[in-house]
Design an enzyme around this catalytic site. Sequence first.
Site, PDB file in Angstrom:
ATOM      1  N   SER A 143      -8.665  -9.973  -2.093  1.00  0.00           N
ATOM      2  CA  SER A 143      -8.843  -9.218  -3.338  1.00  0.00           C
ATOM      3  C   SER A 143      -9.790 -10.008  -4.225  1.00  0.00           C
ATOM      4  O   SER A 143      -9.916 -11.235  -4.074  1.00  0.00           O
ATOM      5  CB  SER A 143      -7.486  -9.084  -4.041  1.00  0.00           C
ATOM      6  N   TYR A 156       0.808 -12.017  -7.251  1.00  0.00           N
ATOM      7  CA  TYR A 156      -0.287 -11.426  -6.469  1.00  0.00           C
ATOM      8  C   TYR A 156      -1.493 -12.370  -6.426  1.00  0.00           C
ATOM      9  O   TYR A 156      -2.060 -12.638  -5.357  1.00  0.00           O
ATOM     10  CB  TYR A 156      -0.671 -10.091  -7.113  1.00  0.00           C
TER      11      TYR A 156
HETATM   12  P1  NAD Z   1      -1.225   0.900  -0.248  1.00  0.00           P
HETATM   13  O1  NAD Z   1      -0.026   0.781  -1.151  1.00  0.00           O
HETATM   14  O2  NAD Z   1      -1.984   2.186  -0.203  1.00  0.00           O
HETATM   15  O3  NAD Z   1      -0.830   0.501   1.236  1.00  0.00           O
HETATM   16  C1  NAD Z   1       0.056  -0.544   1.495  1.00  0.00           C
HETATM   17  C2  NAD Z   1       0.467  -0.456   2.951  1.00  0.00           C
HETATM   18  O4  NAD Z   1       1.369  -1.540   3.218  1.00  0.00           O
HETATM   19  C3  NAD Z   1       1.226   0.818   3.308  1.00  0.00           C
HETATM   20  O5  NAD Z   1       0.870   1.219   4.609  1.00  0.00           O
HETATM   21  C4  NAD Z   1       2.694   0.375   3.267  1.00  0.00           C
HETATM   22  O6  NAD Z   1       3.566   1.172   4.061  1.00  0.00           O
HETATM   23  C5  NAD Z   1       2.553  -1.027   3.824  1.00  0.00           C
HETATM   24  N1  NAD Z   1       3.678  -1.896   3.508  1.00  0.00           N
HETATM   25  C6  NAD Z   1       4.263  -2.110   2.307  1.00  0.00           C
HETATM   26  N2  NAD Z   1       5.297  -2.959   2.434  1.00  0.00           N
HETATM   27  C7  NAD Z   1       5.355  -3.302   3.742  1.00  0.00           C
HETATM   28  C8  NAD Z   1       6.211  -4.136   4.510  1.00  0.00           C
HETATM   29  N3  NAD Z   1       7.223  -4.822   3.942  1.00  0.00           N
HETATM   30  N4  NAD Z   1       5.998  -4.233   5.838  1.00  0.00           N
HETATM   31  C9  NAD Z   1       4.981  -3.540   6.436  1.00  0.00           C
HETATM   32  N5  NAD Z   1       4.142  -2.743   5.759  1.00  0.00           N
HETATM   33  C10 NAD Z   1       4.333  -2.619   4.430  1.00  0.00           C
HETATM   34  O7  NAD Z   1      -2.161  -0.311  -0.692  1.00  0.00           O
HETATM   35  P2  NAD Z   1      -3.754  -0.560  -0.611  1.00  0.00           P
HETATM   36  O8  NAD Z   1      -4.304  -0.412  -1.955  1.00  0.00           O
HETATM   37  O9  NAD Z   1      -4.364   0.171   0.530  1.00  0.00           O
HETATM   38  O10 NAD Z   1      -3.720  -2.131  -0.321  1.00  0.00           O
HETATM   39  C11 NAD Z   1      -3.950  -2.690   0.945  1.00  0.00           C
HETATM   40  C12 NAD Z   1      -4.349  -4.141   0.761  1.00  0.00           C
HETATM   41  O11 NAD Z   1      -5.534  -4.205  -0.018  1.00  0.00           O
HETATM   42  C13 NAD Z   1      -3.303  -4.983   0.017  1.00  0.00           C
HETATM   43  O12 NAD Z   1      -3.207  -6.260   0.597  1.00  0.00           O
HETATM   44  C14 NAD Z   1      -3.884  -5.075  -1.380  1.00  0.00           C
HETATM   45  O13 NAD Z   1      -3.443  -6.229  -2.052  1.00  0.00           O
HETATM   46  C15 NAD Z   1      -5.360  -5.126  -1.069  1.00  0.00           C
HETATM   47  N6  NAD Z   1      -6.229  -4.754  -2.179  1.00  0.00           N
HETATM   48  C16 NAD Z   1      -6.140  -3.527  -2.757  1.00  0.00           C
HETATM   49  C17 NAD Z   1      -6.989  -3.225  -3.789  1.00  0.00           C
HETATM   50  C18 NAD Z   1      -6.952  -1.895  -4.476  1.00  0.00           C
HETATM   51  O14 NAD Z   1      -7.582  -1.770  -5.509  1.00  0.00           O
HETATM   52  N7  NAD Z   1      -6.277  -0.893  -3.940  1.00  0.00           N
HETATM   53  C19 NAD Z   1      -7.916  -4.165  -4.256  1.00  0.00           C
HETATM   54  C20 NAD Z   1      -7.981  -5.402  -3.641  1.00  0.00           C
HETATM   55  C21 NAD Z   1      -7.125  -5.686  -2.593  1.00  0.00           C
END
Ligand code: NAD
Length: 261
Positions: A143, A156
């Site tokens: 991130s 985080y």
């Molecule tokens: P999201 O909430 O859409 O998806 C999260 C996924 O993780 C889902 O498939 C969920 O079922 C799974 N998950 C949650 N808890 C779990 C567990 N205990 N065991 C197994 N799976 C589990 O989130 P996203 O926005 O797609 O984020 C994905 C990654 O990207 C994360 O690591 C997040 O920190 C990172 N990220 C997101 C953003 C953003 O702006 N969305 C920015 C930077 C980084």
Amino acid sequence: MHLKGKTALVTGSTSGIGLGIARALAAAGANLVINGFGDADAIETERKGLEELSGGKAIHDAADLMRPDAIAAMFARIEGELGGVDILVNNAGMQFVSPVEDFPVEKWDAIIALNLSAAFHTIRHTVPGMRRKGWGRIIGTASAHSLVASPFKSAYVTAKHGLVGLTKTVALEVADAGVTVNCISPGYVWTPLVENQIPDTMKARGLTRDQVINDVLLASQPTRQFVTIEQVAALAAFLTRDEAANITGANLSVDGGWTAA
Ligand code: NAD
């Protein structure tokens, strides 16, 4: 179709960025293991869609990545059904927004377990097979918060900085084994993870929904645009190509200029 015959595990791929990465790797021909929670019918539809994209196999494993025993069981299953993991994408993550003095201890523990320790466990299960094959790709979804902090996101930001440290360390350990290890660091991408933190950010900062979107989220990104899932997924797919064989130990930003400031 440069990934024909290879198997990718993308954690947290029933939603958001992980699902986008799974689709991009399937489009390049990889067998897929998707992981995460959600509606069973929707997951089955996605699984079938991935098989259509790749012409190979796709399975879903609902291992709870906060549990090292569940991760071990998932790896045993993948070994039996698909012959191990060639491409590991540590993507699953969660967020919680609170001032540090009120940060619930169980939320701290959960975020460290999922956003950081799970990657240690998946990596330690994956590396021996990659070494044997002399080829592998390990990618973490970090991130912009792996490089800079924002208030109220102590767990985080800590976990994401830690993921970069793990990435660099393992990259050095496997550099002579045909295995690359990198992080992708997106800015804000419109997914459920971002949507769900808006109410708490409104509370923590005393702002309206529109103020959170424009003055907190997009204010960080000079492009004033959300990053798209497809932009992150395309970079992940590039990292699996031979042209990327000398990109290792890197933390690649896709953040609309956020961390340039
Ligand atoms: P999201 O909430 O859409 O998806 C999260 C996924 O993780 C889902 O498939 C969920 O079922 C799974 N998950 C949650 N808890 C779990 C567990 N205990 N065991 C197994 N799976 C589990 O989130 P996203 O926005 O797609 O984020 C994905 C990654 O990207 C994360 O690591 C997040 O920190 C990172 N990220 C997101 C953003 C953003 O702006 N969305 C920015 C930077 C980084």
